[in-house]
Design a protein around this motif. Structure first.
Motif, mmCIF file in Angstrom:
data_model
loop_
_atom_site.group_PDB
_atom_site.id
_atom_site.type_symbol
_atom_site.label_atom_id
_atom_site.label_comp_id
_atom_site.label_asym_id
_atom_site.label_seq_id
_atom_site.Cartn_x
_atom_site.Cartn_y
_atom_site.Cartn_z
ATOM 1 N N LEU A 114 0.897 -1.233 0.084
ATOM 2 C CA LEU A 114 -0.043 -0.206 0.030
ATOM 3 C C LEU A 114 1.002 1.207 0.003
ATOM 4 N N ASP A 115 0.673 2.243 -0.900
ATOM 5 C CA ASP A 115 1.499 3.159 -0.947
ATOM 6 C C ASP A 115 0.354 4.489 -1.468
ATOM 7 N N ALA A 116 0.479 5.497 -0.193
ATOM 8 C CA ALA A 116 -0.263 6.585 -0.536
ATOM 9 C C ALA A 116 0.456 7.808 -0.482
ATOM 10 N N ALA A 117 0.571 8.685 -1.157
ATOM 11 C CA ALA A 117 1.243 9.982 -1.172
ATOM 12 C C ALA A 117 0.388 11.232 -1.164
ATOM 13 N N ASP A 118 0.696 12.137 -0.543
ATOM 14 C CA ASP A 118 -0.025 13.396 -0.253
ATOM 15 C C ASP A 118 -1.415 13.690 -0.471
ATOM 16 N N VAL A 119 -1.889 12.773 0.543
ATOM 17 C CA VAL A 119 -3.516 12.667 0.255
ATOM 18 C C VAL A 119 -4.143 13.573 0.970
ATOM 19 N N THR A 139 3.188 4.387 3.521
ATOM 20 C CA THR A 139 3.730 3.222 2.871
ATOM 21 C C THR A 139 3.438 1.907 3.793
ATOM 22 N N VAL A 140 3.071 0.869 3.515
ATOM 23 C CA VAL A 140 2.767 -0.299 4.007
ATOM 24 C C VAL A 140 3.509 -1.458 3.518
ATOM 25 N N THR A 141 4.309 -1.962 4.110
ATOM 26 C CA THR A 141 5.075 -3.287 3.514
ATOM 27 C C THR A 141 4.398 -4.532 3.819
ATOM 28 N N GLY A 142 4.419 -5.736 3.241
ATOM 29 C CA GLY A 142 3.948 -6.867 3.653
ATOM 30 C C GLY A 142 4.403 -7.466 5.001
ATOM 31 N N GLY A 143 3.639 -7.990 5.854
ATOM 32 C CA GLY A 143 3.927 -8.448 6.937
ATOM 33 C C GLY A 143 4.283 -7.463 8.119
ATOM 34 N N GLU A 144 4.087 -6.411 8.025
ATOM 35 C CA GLU A 144 4.276 -5.209 8.771
ATOM 36 C C GLU A 144 3.091 -4.742 9.493
ATOM 37 N N LEU A 145 3.312 -4.653 10.885
ATOM 38 C CA LEU A 145 2.172 -4.171 11.731
ATOM 39 C C LEU A 145 2.234 -2.709 11.719
ATOM 40 N N LEU A 163 -8.400 5.046 1.593
ATOM 41 C CA LEU A 163 -7.329 3.949 1.112
ATOM 42 C C LEU A 163 -8.358 2.661 0.870
ATOM 43 N N GLY A 164 -9.681 2.240 1.477
ATOM 44 C CA GLY A 164 -10.253 1.177 1.210
ATOM 45 C C GLY A 164 -9.951 0.138 1.757
#
Length: 164
Positions: A114-119, A139-145, A163-164
């Motif tokens: 997931l990557d969101a920039a300047d929302v 930014t959220v990477t896989g396996g990250e809390l 973000l949905g």
């Protein structure tokens, strides 16, 4: 609290008797002494019953052991794994046929899911228009809390809904 409620209830139940004592000439001090004596008698009886129940529970626990606790005097022996429960022990390297596994060890999951920039998000119109989100990047990477924290009204739910 329970003692106060019991004392109040007892006094209210016997209010007619106290009124009769007062009518026949008893002093207010005498009536107060009767009320205090009844309260102390109730407290002593209640304490005696509770102490008796406690001694019974302590005795039963000492005799039979507390539920869920082991016997400290029991002999200790190792617990062996049964073949039904343990299937593959040993090498955890690459297994052929498993395309998702790495062949050269473990790697951190660094791919962004997931990557969101300047929302930016505006709510309302005219004079009541409010900028709910002001250039939020995430930014959220896989396996990250990931924890999303902030005070009430800071836009947490608004960001999640975008973000949905």
């Amino acid at each position: 609290m329970i003692v106060a409620q019991t004392l109040y209830s007892s006094t209210k139940d016997h209010i007619n008797e106290f009124a009769t004592l007062r009518a026949i000439g008893s002093s207010g001090t005498y009536i107060h002494k009767v009320i205090v004596f009844q309260a102390l008698l109730s407290a002593v009886i209640g304490f005696g019953v509770a102490a008796g129940i406690g001694w019974i529970i302590v005795g039963a626990t000492a005799r039979f052991g507390a539920p869920g606790h082991h016997d400290p005097g029991a002999p200790r022996r190792p617990v062996r794994a049964h073949r039904r429960h343990v299937r593959a022990v040993g090498d955890r390297g690459h297994r052929s046929g498993d395309a998702d596994r790495s062949r050269d060890g473990l790697h951190a999951m660094t791919e962004a899911i997931l990557d969101a920039a300047d929302v930016v998000k505006f709510l309302g119109r005219g004079a009541g228009r409010v900028e709910a989100l002001k250039g939020v990047s995430l930014t959220v990477t896989g396996g990250e809390l990931t924890l999303l924290m902030g005070p009430s009204g800071s836009g947490k739910t608004t960001l999640l809904s975008i973000l949905g």
